[in-house]
Motif scaffolding. Sequence first.
Motif, short mmCIF file in Angstrom:
data_model
loop_
_atom_site.label_atom_id
_atom_site.label_comp_id
_atom_site.label_asym_id
_atom_site.label_seq_id
_atom_site.Cartn_x
_atom_site.Cartn_y
_atom_site.Cartn_z
N ALA A 208 0.93 -1.33 0.00
CA ALA A 208 0.37 0.21 0.02
C ALA A 208 1.03 1.41 0.17
CB ALA A 208 -0.28 0.16 1.04
N LEU A 209 0.21 1.86 -0.41
CA LEU A 209 1.15 3.45 -0.91
C LEU A 209 0.28 4.82 -0.49
CD1 LEU A 209 2.86 3.34 -4.26
CD2 LEU A 209 3.83 3.76 -2.56
N ILE A 210 1.03 5.57 -0.01
CA ILE A 210 0.13 6.82 0.65
C ILE A 210 1.37 7.75 -0.13
CG2 ILE A 210 -0.89 8.74 1.44
CD1 ILE A 210 -1.22 6.07 3.42
N LEU A 211 0.87 8.39 -0.81
CA LEU A 211 1.87 9.69 -1.80
C LEU A 211 1.16 10.81 -2.14
CD1 LEU A 211 3.84 9.91 -4.66
CD2 LEU A 211 1.57 9.64 -6.15
N VAL A 212 1.95 11.54 -1.06
CA VAL A 212 2.05 12.88 -0.91
C VAL A 212 2.30 13.70 -2.60
CG1 VAL A 212 2.81 15.33 0.42
CG2 VAL A 212 2.03 13.12 1.53
N GLU A 213 1.70 14.36 -2.91
CA GLU A 213 2.11 15.18 -4.29
C GLU A 213 1.15 16.49 -4.69
OE1 GLU A 213 4.27 14.34 -6.96
OE2 GLU A 213 4.49 16.04 -6.96
N HIS A 214 2.18 17.15 -5.68
CA HIS A 214 1.15 18.32 -5.95
C HIS A 214 1.07 18.09 -7.29
CE1 HIS A 214 1.90 21.12 -2.18
NE2 HIS A 214 3.18 20.83 -1.81
N GLU A 215 1.51 17.06 -7.82
CA GLU A 215 1.68 17.34 -9.21
C GLU A 215 0.56 16.62 -9.97
OE1 GLU A 215 3.01 18.94 -12.51
OE2 GLU A 215 4.90 19.59 -10.97
N MET A 216 -0.95 17.32 -10.22
CA MET A 216 -1.84 16.78 -10.54
C MET A 216 -2.05 15.65 -11.43
SD MET A 216 -4.59 17.26 -8.23
CE MET A 216 -3.88 18.15 -6.76
N ASP A 217 -0.87 16.04 -12.41
CA ASP A 217 -1.40 14.34 -13.73
C ASP A 217 -0.99 13.40 -12.66
OD1 ASP A 217 -1.78 15.88 -15.71
OD2 ASP A 217 -0.14 16.24 -16.33
N VAL A 218 0.67 13.26 -12.00
CA VAL A 218 0.99 12.38 -10.78
C VAL A 218 0.14 11.82 -10.10
CG1 VAL A 218 2.54 11.43 -9.15
CG2 VAL A 218 3.30 13.36 -11.05
N ILE A 219 -1.08 12.72 -9.05
CA ILE A 219 -1.93 12.21 -8.60
C ILE A 219 -2.90 11.26 -9.23
CG2 ILE A 219 -3.73 12.63 -7.24
CD1 ILE A 219 -1.19 13.09 -5.73
N ARG A 220 -3.31 11.82 -10.66
CA ARG A 220 -4.32 11.18 -11.59
C ARG A 220 -3.62 9.54 -11.74
NH1 ARG A 220 -5.67 14.18 -16.40
NH2 ARG A 220 -3.80 14.14 -16.14
N ARG A 221 -2.56 9.68 -11.93
CA ARG A 221 -2.30 8.45 -13.14
C ARG A 221 -1.84 7.40 -11.72
NH1 ARG A 221 3.79 7.56 -15.04
NH2 ARG A 221 3.03 5.53 -15.58
N VAL A 222 -1.64 7.89 -10.53
CA VAL A 222 -1.14 6.50 -9.72
C VAL A 222 -2.30 6.05 -8.86
CG1 VAL A 222 1.23 7.18 -10.16
CG2 VAL A 222 0.59 7.94 -7.80
N SER A 223 -2.73 7.44 -9.10
CA SER A 223 -4.13 6.79 -7.61
C SER A 223 -5.60 6.15 -7.53
CB SER A 223 -4.41 8.86 -6.83
OG SER A 223 -3.19 9.31 -6.56
N ASP A 224 -5.55 5.41 -6.32
CA ASP A 224 -6.77 4.85 -6.53
C ASP A 224 -7.62 5.68 -5.59
OD1 ASP A 224 -5.82 1.98 -7.77
OD2 ASP A 224 -5.08 1.64 -5.90
N ARG A 225 -7.36 6.39 -4.67
CA ARG A 225 -8.23 7.73 -4.29
C ARG A 225 -7.32 8.10 -3.92
NH1 ARG A 225 -9.93 6.15 0.96
NH2 ARG A 225 -8.68 3.82 1.21
N CYS A 226 -8.50 9.06 -3.53
CA CYS A 226 -7.58 10.90 -3.08
C CYS A 226 -7.90 11.22 -1.77
CB CYS A 226 -7.54 11.92 -4.88
SG CYS A 226 -6.78 11.20 -5.94
N VAL A 227 -7.58 12.22 -1.39
CA VAL A 227 -7.85 12.44 0.56
C VAL A 227 -6.87 14.21 0.07
CG1 VAL A 227 -7.37 12.82 2.62
CG2 VAL A 227 -8.05 10.15 1.36
#
Length: 258
Positions: A208-227
């Motif tokens: 499991a991963l929790i990724l803190v990121e400002h780049e929205m393209d990255v968030i869109r690509r890797v996240s199953d769910r966003c908080v």
Amino acid sequence: MTAPLLACSGLTVRFGGLTALDGLDIAVDRGTTIGLVGPNGSGKTTFFNVLTGLYRPSAGKAALAEADIFAKSPQAIGRAGVARTFQRCRLMLDQSVFDNIALGALRHQDLGLAAIFRRRRLRAEIDALVERVRSIAARFNPAIAAALFEPAGRFTMIDRRRIEICRALIANPRLLLLDEPSAGMTPEETRRLMDDLLDFRRESPDLALILVEHEMDVIRRVSDRCVVLNFGRKIFEGSFEALIEDRDVQTAYLGSGH
Ligand SMILES: Nc1ncnc2c1ncn2[C@@H]1O[C@H](COP(=O)(O)OP(=O)(O)O)[C@@H](O)[C@H]1O
Ligand SMILES: [Mg+2]
């Protein structure tokens, strides 16, 4: 129904009069990636710091596989399967790639480094460790694996990030916390680093991963769910598509009036 890998409820961290994390409820299942976003100062790094035992919570609970995280020392939390990278590069740039990555395998052992190096089966243990370091580095970049005894400072930004991620992964974590891994990298480097992570995830489907990121393209690509956090509070949880439409999120990022 199995319990989530990570379950936090009412998690609160105060620094004097400042509430950096305010009653956070979050659950993370095995094999899922949470994209954690929020303006600067919204409590993202504080969340990682409390989960890894660097800060004590003011209130709330956190359990990893149903075991209380806050009953453990930072070392025991690491042994239980939580690993992280830091927002700012924490590599020892004048030390070798091997030293930097091996630290991730050794830091959770109760023996100090000196004790390990005094042991009788020194040779075999070091050879095995070199092989582990080499094989994890090769999964990110064969050029790193081929230069294990070069100083980490010789490598480009993306390779330094890869080395940091290898240091976190070599302990076989169940939960990996990545704090702004794209900081200081070009969009192209970021895309390549995310390719690496997605490849790694395919071979480690339970991680499991929790990724803190400002780049929205990255968030869109890797996240199953966003908080989304704002002033320490969770103001949104859901899909990326819902996130970009959400009024509260837009207000948090753009200020009121939008
Ligand atoms: N050790 C600390 N002592 C005092 N205040 C802190 C400490 N760590 C973080 N903070 C404060 O807590 C808030 C959240 O910070 P942080 O978690 O670093 O935010 P983010 O990572 O989302 O940018 C900020 O106001 C920050 O100044
Ligand atoms: Mg931060």
